[in-house]
Design an enzyme around this catalytic site. Sequence first.
Site, PDB file in Angstrom:
ATOM      1  CE  LYS A  82     114.841 -38.742  36.419  1.00 21.37           C
ATOM      2  NZ  LYS A  82     113.914 -39.665  37.341  1.00 21.37           N
ATOM      3  CD  GLU A 121     116.055 -45.770  21.612  1.00 18.46           C
ATOM      4  OE1 GLU A 121     115.082 -45.977  21.203  1.00 18.46           O
ATOM      5  OE2 GLU A 121     117.120 -45.918  21.098  1.00 18.46           O
TER       6      GLU A 121
HETATM    7  P1  NAP Z   1     108.142 -39.776  31.059  1.00 21.85           P
HETATM    8  O1  NAP Z   1     107.094 -39.108  31.781  1.00 21.85           O
HETATM    9  O2  NAP Z   1     108.656 -39.296  29.848  1.00 21.85           O
HETATM   10  O3  NAP Z   1     109.740 -40.222  32.160  1.00 21.85           O
HETATM   11  C1  NAP Z   1     110.767 -40.802  31.632  1.00 21.85           C
HETATM   12  C2  NAP Z   1     111.818 -40.341  32.788  1.00 21.85           C
HETATM   13  O4  NAP Z   1     112.041 -38.962  32.362  1.00 21.85           O
HETATM   14  C3  NAP Z   1     111.748 -40.628  34.135  1.00 21.85           C
HETATM   15  O5  NAP Z   1     112.818 -40.761  34.681  1.00 21.85           O
HETATM   16  C4  NAP Z   1     110.870 -39.105  34.520  1.00 21.85           C
HETATM   17  O6  NAP Z   1     111.227 -39.085  35.910  1.00 21.85           O
HETATM   18  C5  NAP Z   1     111.984 -38.402  33.779  1.00 21.85           C
HETATM   19  N1  NAP Z   1     111.260 -36.782  33.449  1.00 21.85           N
HETATM   20  C6  NAP Z   1     109.981 -36.556  33.410  1.00 21.85           C
HETATM   21  N2  NAP Z   1     109.846 -35.189  33.206  1.00 21.85           N
HETATM   22  C7  NAP Z   1     111.307 -34.763  33.233  1.00 21.85           C
HETATM   23  C8  NAP Z   1     111.903 -33.502  33.136  1.00 21.85           C
HETATM   24  N3  NAP Z   1     111.050 -32.401  32.887  1.00 21.85           N
HETATM   25  N4  NAP Z   1     113.114 -33.521  33.199  1.00 21.85           N
HETATM   26  C9  NAP Z   1     114.012 -34.369  33.525  1.00 21.85           C
HETATM   27  N5  NAP Z   1     113.324 -35.651  33.496  1.00 21.85           N
HETATM   28  C10 NAP Z   1     111.947 -35.856  33.324  1.00 21.85           C
HETATM   29  O7  NAP Z   1     107.876 -41.436  30.528  1.00 21.85           O
HETATM   30  P2  NAP Z   1     107.723 -42.705  31.520  1.00 21.85           P
HETATM   31  O8  NAP Z   1     106.196 -42.611  31.855  1.00 21.85           O
HETATM   32  O9  NAP Z   1     108.470 -42.906  32.597  1.00 21.85           O
HETATM   33  O10 NAP Z   1     107.714 -43.747  30.266  1.00 21.85           O
HETATM   34  C11 NAP Z   1     106.727 -44.243  29.329  1.00 21.85           C
HETATM   35  C12 NAP Z   1     107.171 -43.473  28.083  1.00 21.85           C
HETATM   36  O11 NAP Z   1     108.538 -44.125  27.638  1.00 21.85           O
HETATM   37  C13 NAP Z   1     106.352 -43.963  26.835  1.00 21.85           C
HETATM   38  O12 NAP Z   1     106.113 -42.858  26.096  1.00 21.85           O
HETATM   39  C14 NAP Z   1     107.226 -45.104  26.347  1.00 21.85           C
HETATM   40  O13 NAP Z   1     106.908 -45.168  24.872  1.00 21.85           O
HETATM   41  C15 NAP Z   1     108.547 -44.449  26.281  1.00 21.85           C
HETATM   42  N6  NAP Z   1     109.622 -45.575  26.028  1.00 21.85           N
HETATM   43  C16 NAP Z   1     110.251 -45.394  25.034  1.00 21.85           C
HETATM   44  C17 NAP Z   1     111.281 -46.586  24.878  1.00 21.85           C
HETATM   45  C18 NAP Z   1     112.042 -46.514  23.705  1.00 21.85           C
HETATM   46  O14 NAP Z   1     113.190 -47.243  23.557  1.00 21.85           O
HETATM   47  N7  NAP Z   1     111.831 -45.650  22.634  1.00 21.85           N
HETATM   48  C19 NAP Z   1     111.384 -47.573  25.888  1.00 21.85           C
HETATM   49  C20 NAP Z   1     110.608 -47.494  27.041  1.00 21.85           C
HETATM   50  C21 NAP Z   1     109.637 -46.491  27.229  1.00 21.85           C
HETATM   51  P3  NAP Z   1     110.053 -39.336  36.943  1.00 21.85           P
HETATM   52  O15 NAP Z   1     109.966 -40.633  37.224  1.00 21.85           O
HETATM   53  O16 NAP Z   1     110.496 -38.715  38.223  1.00 21.85           O
HETATM   54  O17 NAP Z   1     108.796 -38.555  36.521  1.00 21.85           O
END
Ligand code: NAP
Length: 496
Positions: A187, A263
Site C-alpha cells: 500500500k 522504519e
Molecule cells: P505517515 O503519515 O506515517 O504515512 C506513511 C504511510 O502510512 C502512508 O502510506 C500512509 O498512507 C500510511 N498511513 C497513515 N496512517 C495510517 C493508518 N492509520 N493505518 C495504516 N496506514 C496509515 O508518514 P509520511 O508522512 O508518509 O512519511 C513521513 C514519515 O516517514 C516521517 O516521519 C519520516 O521520518 C518517516 N520515514 C522513515 C524512514 C525510515 O527508514 N526510518 C524512511 C522514510 C520516511 P496515506 O499516504 O494514505 O496517508
Amino acid sequence: MTTIAARDEKDLLATVRNELYIGGEWRAAGSGKTFAVEDPATGDVLLSIADATAEDGLAALDAATAAQEEWRRTAPRVRGEILRAAYEAVVARTDDFALLMTLEMGKPLAEARGEVAYGAEFLRWFSEEAVRIDGRYSTAPDGRTRLLVHKRPVGPCLFITPWNFPLAMATRKIGPAIAAGCTMVVKPASATPLTTLLLAQVLADAGLPAGVLNVVTTSSASSVTGPLLQDPRLRKLSFTGSTEVGRRLLKDSADQVLRTSMELGGNAPFLVFEDADLEAAVDGAMLAKLRNMGEACTAANRFIVHESVAEDFASRLADRFGALRLARGTEEGSDIGPLIDSGSRDKVEELVRDAESGGGRVLTGGAPADGPGYFFPPTVITDVAPDARILHEEAFGPVAPVVTFSTEQEAVTLANSTEYGLVAYVYTRDLARSIRLTEEIEVGMLGVNVGVVSNAAAPFGGVKQSGLGREGGAEGIEEYLETRYVGLADPYASLT
Ligand code: NAP
C-alpha cells in the site's frame, strides 16, 4: 539537466496503469471510485487512480496467500534472476522513474535520478542475497542429537510505504521479500502511488509470477490495511512512516502477533567539533539537510556546533543555502523543489516562527515562497532556545537550527536528548573521539565525516522510537525469514 516538456510528462503519465494490481491483473476498485494524485509544484492533478476498499485489500491478500506456497518452493536462483532483471529494467528506465517521482513528489530531477540508482540497488543487492540464505548443522553439546537449523520465508507480508522516497522505500521491502520467498500486498502513500504502480509493471515484465506482488492504492489507508492486520493469513507488517502511525500499527499488529519491521521518524543531530574540516562539514550539512528538501527521516534536524566555530559554520551554511534556486523539479537548474503539501509547508513555517519567538535569528530564508506549489526556502536559524519545538520535532523541511556546545560530553547529551535514534552525523578529525561517539550516541546509524549514510549494502534502521528491524545489508533479508530448528536423533544410536 534539461527542462522536461509538458508533452513528455503527459506521454509518461499515459503509460502508468491507474488501477489496482491484484493476482497479476489490473482492475478497477470494487467501488469504482478513484482519487487524484497531484503535482506539489503546481497543485494540478496528474492522474486519477483506483481507490481501493477493504474488500479490494482482502482480495490482494487472497492473491498473495494463493501464490505463497509455490513462491516459497521457487528456486532461490530463479527469484534472484527476476530481481536482477527488474534491476536492469529500472536502471534502463531511469528517466521515466525519475520524472514520475519528480512529478508526484516534487524533488528535482537530478535527485530523483539519484533515487532511481539507490532504489534499484536494493533489487540488485537482494538478487545476490537470494542465493545466500543458509542454515547450520551441528552436534548437540552432549554429543548425541544433531541440530539442524534452517530458514523459511515468513509468509504473506503487508508493506505500507511513505511518500518521500517513492521508489527506494518500496524496493527496500520488495527486494528482500522476493529474495526470501515471501508474497506481498503493497500500500503506497496516497500522495505518491504512481512510482509503485510503474514498479509493479516492471516486476511483472521481469517475470515475477502473478500474486507474488499486489498493489492496492487507496485514499483511506486504515480502512484497507486494518482488516489485513486482523487476518490470520497475513504474517508480517513492514511499515515506513511516522512514529505516530507506527505506534498505532504496532498495537494493531499485536492481535495476530505479526512479525513487524518499523522504519519510523528521526531527529538527527549533526555535530561539528572544533577540530573539524569546516568546509567539509558544510558540504556534508548541505546533503544531510537539503537532500529531498529536508523531507528525509535521515535529514539533519539539529546542528550542534562547537561554540568556537558555530558562527563561521552558520554563516557559511547560510551563504550556500541562500544561493540555491527554488523551482519545479522538472526545470533546468532547480535545486529545491516544493514540499509535499500545504500542511507540511505550514508546519515548517510554524516551527520557524516558534524558534524566532524564543530568540532565534534567521540568517537566510524563513518564510514560504509565493505559490503556486508548496515551496519553502532553505533556512538557517541561530541562537535557538533549548525548548524550541524545532529541536524536538521532526521538521521534514529545509530548516537548519544551529545550537552550540562547549564540551564533548555536552554535545553527546544534546545529541541524545530525543526519543528518536535513527542517525547522527559527526564531523571531527580526531579518530579516538569518533570512536567514543560511535559508542556514546544512541542511534542505529552514524555518519563520521559524511553527510549521507544510506547504502543498499548497509543495515538501515533506528533505535528508541525510530523503529525496529533493519533494511538493506545482509540483515535486510532476515526480516523476511523465520528460523526453524529440527532435532535429529543420534545417527549412531542404531549402531550400538
Ligand atoms: P505517515 O503519515 O506515517 O504515512 C506513511 C504511510 O502510512 C502512508 O502510506 C500512509 O498512507 C500510511 N498511513 C497513515 N496512517 C495510517 C493508518 N492509520 N493505518 C495504516 N496506514 C496509515 O508518514 P509520511 O508522512 O508518509 O512519511 C513521513 C514519515 O516517514 C516521517 O516521519 C519520516 O521520518 C518517516 N520515514 C522513515 C524512514 C525510515 O527508514 N526510518 C524512511 C522514510 C520516511 P496515506 O499516504 O494514505 O496517508
